[in-house]
Motif scaffolding. Structure first.
Motif, PDB file in Angstrom:
ATOM      1  N   ASP A 157      -4.121 -12.198   0.371  1.00 32.31           N
ATOM      2  CA  ASP A 157      -3.185 -13.279   0.051  1.00 32.31           C
ATOM      3  C   ASP A 157      -2.387 -13.745   1.260  1.00 32.31           C
ATOM      4  O   ASP A 157      -1.540 -14.644   1.149  1.00 32.31           O
ATOM      5  N   GLY A 158      -2.631 -13.141   2.438  1.00 32.80           N
ATOM      6  CA  GLY A 158      -1.909 -13.537   3.647  1.00 32.80           C
ATOM      7  C   GLY A 158      -0.726 -12.662   3.995  1.00 32.80           C
ATOM      8  O   GLY A 158      -0.028 -12.929   4.970  1.00 32.80           O
ATOM      9  N   THR A 159      -0.497 -11.603   3.223  1.00 28.41           N
ATOM     10  CA  THR A 159       0.605 -10.684   3.514  1.00 28.41           C
ATOM     11  C   THR A 159       0.206  -9.739   4.653  1.00 28.41           C
ATOM     12  O   THR A 159      -0.892  -9.170   4.638  1.00 28.41           O
ATOM     13  N   ILE A 160       1.081  -9.579   5.606  1.00 29.77           N
ATOM     14  CA  ILE A 160       0.821  -8.639   6.699  1.00 29.77           C
ATOM     15  C   ILE A 160       0.966  -7.216   6.172  1.00 29.77           C
ATOM     16  O   ILE A 160       2.012  -6.845   5.624  1.00 29.77           O
ATOM     17  N   LEU A 161      -0.086  -6.425   6.313  1.00 27.61           N
ATOM     18  CA  LEU A 161      -0.101  -5.063   5.787  1.00 27.61           C
ATOM     19  C   LEU A 161       0.216  -4.028   6.863  1.00 27.61           C
ATOM     20  O   LEU A 161       0.911  -3.049   6.598  1.00 27.61           O
ATOM     21  N   HIS A 162      -0.323  -4.216   8.057  1.00 26.72           N
ATOM     22  CA  HIS A 162      -0.113  -3.272   9.152  1.00 26.72           C
ATOM     23  C   HIS A 162      -0.023  -4.022  10.472  1.00 26.72           C
ATOM     24  O   HIS A 162      -0.702  -5.030  10.666  1.00 26.72           O
ATOM     25  N   ARG A 163       0.808  -3.495  11.385  1.00 28.39           N
ATOM     26  CA  ARG A 163       0.848  -3.967  12.763  1.00 28.39           C
ATOM     27  C   ARG A 163       0.763  -2.777  13.699  1.00 28.39           C
ATOM     28  O   ARG A 163       1.251  -1.698  13.388  1.00 28.39           O
ATOM     29  N   GLY A 164       0.136  -2.973  14.851  1.00 25.93           N
ATOM     30  CA  GLY A 164      -0.004  -1.881  15.804  1.00 25.93           C
ATOM     31  C   GLY A 164      -0.956  -0.808  15.337  1.00 25.93           C
ATOM     32  O   GLY A 164      -0.774   0.376  15.633  1.00 25.93           O
ATOM     33  N   LEU A 165      -1.984  -1.214  14.624  1.00 19.67           N
ATOM     34  CA  LEU A 165      -2.973  -0.280  14.098  1.00 19.67           C
ATOM     35  C   LEU A 165      -3.758   0.353  15.246  1.00 19.67           C
ATOM     36  O   LEU A 165      -4.234  -0.341  16.143  1.00 19.67           O
ATOM     37  N   ALA A 166      -3.895   1.687  15.246  1.00 23.75           N
ATOM     38  CA  ALA A 166      -4.659   2.375  16.290  1.00 23.75           C
ATOM     39  C   ALA A 166      -6.147   2.140  16.063  1.00 23.75           C
ATOM     40  O   ALA A 166      -6.614   2.191  14.917  1.00 23.75           O
ATOM     41  N   PRO A 167      -6.923   1.875  17.122  1.00 22.78           N
ATOM     42  CA  PRO A 167      -8.355   1.611  16.954  1.00 22.78           C
ATOM     43  C   PRO A 167      -9.099   2.693  16.184  1.00 22.78           C
ATOM     44  O   PRO A 167      -9.961   2.390  15.357  1.00 22.78           O
ATOM     45  N   ASN A 168      -8.743   3.964  16.415  1.00 17.52           N
ATOM     46  CA  ASN A 168      -9.464   5.037  15.719  1.00 17.52           C
ATOM     47  C   ASN A 168      -9.033   5.211  14.271  1.00 17.52           C
ATOM     48  O   ASN A 168      -9.580   6.045  13.554  1.00 17.52           O
ATOM     49  N   ASN A 169      -8.054   4.414  13.827  1.00 17.28           N
ATOM     50  CA  ASN A 169      -7.625   4.463  12.422  1.00 17.28           C
ATOM     51  C   ASN A 169      -8.125   3.271  11.611  1.00 17.28           C
ATOM     52  O   ASN A 169      -7.836   3.178  10.419  1.00 17.28           O
ATOM     53  N   ILE A 170      -8.852   2.373  12.264  1.00 15.92           N
ATOM     54  CA  ILE A 170      -9.280   1.148  11.579  1.00 15.92           C
ATOM     55  C   ILE A 170     -10.075   1.464  10.321  1.00 15.92           C
ATOM     56  O   ILE A 170      -9.782   0.942   9.236  1.00 15.92           O
ATOM     57  N   MET A 171     -11.084   2.287  10.438  1.00 14.11           N
ATOM     58  CA  MET A 171     -11.989   2.550   9.321  1.00 14.11           C
ATOM     59  C   MET A 171     -11.248   3.111   8.109  1.00 14.11           C
ATOM     60  O   MET A 171     -11.426   2.646   6.979  1.00 14.11           O
ATOM     61  N   SER A 172     -10.418   4.117   8.345  1.00 11.91           N
ATOM     62  CA  SER A 172      -9.731   4.756   7.220  1.00 11.91           C
ATOM     63  C   SER A 172      -8.727   3.816   6.558  1.00 11.91           C
ATOM     64  O   SER A 172      -8.610   3.782   5.324  1.00 11.91           O
ATOM     65  N   VAL A 173      -8.020   3.008   7.350  1.00 11.34           N
ATOM     66  CA  VAL A 173      -7.017   2.102   6.784  1.00 11.34           C
ATOM     67  C   VAL A 173      -7.692   0.976   6.005  1.00 11.34           C
ATOM     68  O   VAL A 173      -7.248   0.613   4.897  1.00 11.34           O
ATOM     69  N   VAL A 174      -8.758   0.430   6.553  1.00 17.64           N
ATOM     70  CA  VAL A 174      -9.487  -0.632   5.829  1.00 17.64           C
ATOM     71  C   VAL A 174     -10.065  -0.099   4.535  1.00 17.64           C
ATOM     72  O   VAL A 174      -9.978  -0.736   3.476  1.00 17.64           O
ATOM     73  N   LYS A 175     -10.676   1.090   4.576  1.00 20.35           N
ATOM     74  CA  LYS A 175     -11.221   1.703   3.342  1.00 20.35           C
ATOM     75  C   LYS A 175     -10.134   1.860   2.290  1.00 20.35           C
ATOM     76  O   LYS A 175     -10.347   1.585   1.103  1.00 20.35           O
ATOM     77  N   GLU A 176      -8.976   2.327   2.730  1.00 27.68           N
ATOM     78  CA  GLU A 176      -7.873   2.540   1.799  1.00 27.68           C
ATOM     79  C   GLU A 176      -7.493   1.257   1.069  1.00 27.68           C
ATOM     80  O   GLU A 176      -7.300   1.253  -0.156  1.00 27.68           O
ATOM     81  N   HIS A 177      -7.442   0.142   1.793  1.00 30.10           N
ATOM     82  CA  HIS A 177      -7.035  -1.122   1.161  1.00 30.10           C
ATOM     83  C   HIS A 177      -8.169  -1.730   0.342  1.00 30.10           C
ATOM     84  O   HIS A 177      -7.904  -2.359  -0.688  1.00 30.10           O
ATOM     85  N   LEU A 178      -9.396  -1.549   0.770  1.00 34.08           N
ATOM     86  CA  LEU A 178     -10.503  -2.086  -0.008  1.00 34.08           C
ATOM     87  C   LEU A 178     -10.691  -1.340  -1.321  1.00 34.08           C
ATOM     88  O   LEU A 178     -11.214  -1.907  -2.304  1.00 34.08           O
ATOM     89  N   ASN A 179     -10.280  -0.084  -1.359  1.00 34.98           N
ATOM     90  CA  ASN A 179     -10.440   0.731  -2.566  1.00 34.98           C
ATOM     91  C   ASN A 179      -9.290   0.584  -3.549  1.00 34.98           C
ATOM     92  O   ASN A 179      -9.312   1.177  -4.634  1.00 34.98           O
ATOM     93  N   LYS A 180      -8.274  -0.171  -3.185  1.00 31.55           N
ATOM     94  CA  LYS A 180      -7.144  -0.364  -4.097  1.00 31.55           C
ATOM     95  C   LYS A 180      -7.513  -1.282  -5.252  1.00 31.55           C
ATOM     96  O   LYS A 180      -8.289  -2.210  -5.103  1.00 31.55           O
TER      97      LYS A 180
END
Length: 369
Positions: free
Chosen positions: A346-369
Motif C-alpha cells: 500500500d506504499g507504507t514504509i516497513l523498514h529502512r537501513g535493511l542489512a543485505p544479509n537480512n533481506i531474505m528473512s525480512v521479505v519472507k516474513e512480510h510475504l507470509n503475513k
C-alpha cells in the motif's frame, strides 16, 4: 565536487586591510610528504552546505612540497585545504601562523587549531585502542561469529560514546566560534551512534551560531527527512526526468504503492559495499513471486555511463531508476549507501537501513503475513 570561485573574499580583505590590525592576519603553511603534487595548486575553501559544496577563497602553487597562504581574517571560520580529488584537511581559519602537515593532518599554530589538534589526538588514541581490541576479537577462535559481532558492536558504541562525550564537552566552550561548528559537524552530528532523538536534544542546546551554519543546517534537514520517511509513514514520491533506462521520465510512484512488496536499493557504481550487496539483492529478485514482490535499484551520486556499465557488469536484471543524483537521498535523508528500504504493497514504509544479509528473512516474513 561543486566549486564556486569567490574572488571577492580576498578583494574585500585587501580593502579592509587598513582598518585591521596586524593581529588579524594569518599565514598558512601546508607541508606535503613528497613531491608528487609539486606544480599543482592547493585550494583554501570554506563550505556552504557540505564538503562538496564549497567556496574557493584562495589558491597557492605547491612548490618544494609546500603551499603557503596569506590573508586577513578578523574572526574564525571552518575551512579546508584541498590538494587533490580526495586530499583534504579541515581546520579553523583564524589570525595566526597556522602550520598543516598534510601527511597526517596535524595542525598547529593558533589557539583554536591547537585545541582542534588536541581533540584529534584524543580521537586517534581512542581509535588505536579500539582497533587493537577489534583485531583481538577477530582473531579469537574460541567465540562464535555471532558473539564476535556482539563484541564488535559494543566496541563501536564505546568508541563513539567517548568521542561524542569529548566533542560535546569541547562544544560547550566554543558555541560562538568556528571550532564549535567544526566539532559539531564532524564529530557530533556525524557520530556513528547519532540518532534523530539524540540529535534533536543536542541541536536544541547548541545555540544559533552553531545551528545556523550551512553544513549543520543541511544535517538537520537530513534528520528531519529521515523522520518524515521513517517506518510507518507513506513513501514520498519524486520524479527523475530521464530516469528510465530508455531515457524517459520515471516517478517513484510508478513502483511504490502498486500492490507489491517493494525492495528499494539506493546505490552507486563506485560504491564497494553496494556492489557486495548485489548478490543478496539478486537472490531476492529471483526467489520471490513477481506478482507479490519486486526490486527497484535507484542510482544516486553517480555518472550516467558508469551506472549503465555497472548494471551490465553486475547483471542487475531488475527495475532501475538512474541519474537520480541527490533528489531521492535528500527526500529520504540518506547519508550513506547502500541504503535498503522495504515498502509495503500500500506504499507504507516497513523498514529502512535493511542489512543485505537480512533481506531474505525480512521479505519472507512480510510475504507470509
Amino acid at each position: 565536487m561543486k566549486n564556486n570561485t569567490v574572488f571577492g573574499f580576498m578583494a574585500a580583505a585587501a580593502l579592509t586591510l587598513n582598518s585591521c590590525s596586524p593581529s588579524d592576519s594569518y599565514t598558512i603553511t601546508c607541508q606535503y610528504p613528497d613531491n608528487s603534487l609539486n606544480g599543482t595548486y592547493a585550494r583554501l575553501v570554506s563550505f556552504n552546505t557540505s564538503l562538496r559544496d564549497n567556496n574557493i577563497l584562495d589558491s597557492a602553487l605547491i612548490v618544494n612540497q609546500m603551499a603557503t597562504f596569506n590573508g586577513v581574517m578578523p574572526s574564525s571560520e571552518v575551512c579546508g585545504i584541498f590538494s587533490g580529488p580526495r586530499d583534504r584537511v579541515l581546520f579553523v581559519l583564524e589570525p595566526g601562523d597556522i602550520t598543516i602537515n598534510a601527511e597526517n593532518d596535524q595542525i598547529a599554530g593558533s589557539p583554536l587549531n591547537n585545541e582542534w589538534a588536541s581533540f584529534r589526538a584524543y580521537s586517534d588514541s581512542v581509535n588505536a585502542s579500539a582497533e587493537e581490541s577489534y583485531n583481538g576479537i577477530v582473531l579469537n577462535r574460541s567465540i562464535t561469529p555471532a558473539q564476535k559481532n556482539v563484541l564488535i558492536d559494543s566496541l563501536i558504541t564505546d568508541y563513539s560514546e567517548k568521542i561524542l562525550d569529548r566533542g560535546t564537552s569541547l562544544l560547550n566552550n566554543h558555541k560562538n566560534d568556528a571550532l564549535g561548528r567544526l566539532v559539531f559537524w564532524m564529530d557530533i552530528a556525524n557520530n556513528d551512534i547519532m540518532d534523530a532523538n539524540r540529535y534533536k536534544a543536542l541541536i536544541n542546546e547548541a545555540g544559533n551560531y552553531i545551528t545556523s551554519y550551512g553544513p549543520i543546517e543541511n544535517i538537520t534537514m537530513r534528520y528531519n527527512a529521515q523522520e518524515a520517511t521513517s517506518a510507518g509513514h507513506m513513501f514520498t514520491d519524486f520524479t527523475i526526468p530521464n530516469g528510465n533506462l530508455d531515457g524517459s521520465s520515471v516517478s517513484f510512484s510508478d513502483y511504490a504503492g502498486k500492490g507489491k512488496l517493494l525492495l528499494v536499493d539506493f546505490w552507486a557504481s563506485w560504491c564497494g559495499p553496494c556492489r557486495r550487496a548485489m548478490p543478496n539483492i539478486a537472490e531476492a529478485a529471483k526467489s520471490f513471486p513477481a506478482d507479490k514482490f519486486q526490486v527497484l535499484s535507484i542510482a544516486v551520486w553517480d555518472e550516467h555511463d558508469e551506472t549503465l556499465k555497472a548494471i551490465s557488469q553486475l547483471n542487475m536484471t531488475w527495475n532501475h531508476i538512474i541519474d537520480a543524483n541527490t533528489i531521492p537521498t535528500d527526500l529520504y535523508g540518506v547519508n550513506g549507501i547502500p541504503h535498503l528500504m522495504l515498502i509495503g504493497p500500500d506504499g507504507t514504509i516497513l523498514h529502512r537501513g535493511l542489512a543485505p544479509n537480512n533481506i531474505m528473512s525480512v521479505v519472507k516474513e512480510h510475504l507470509n503475513k
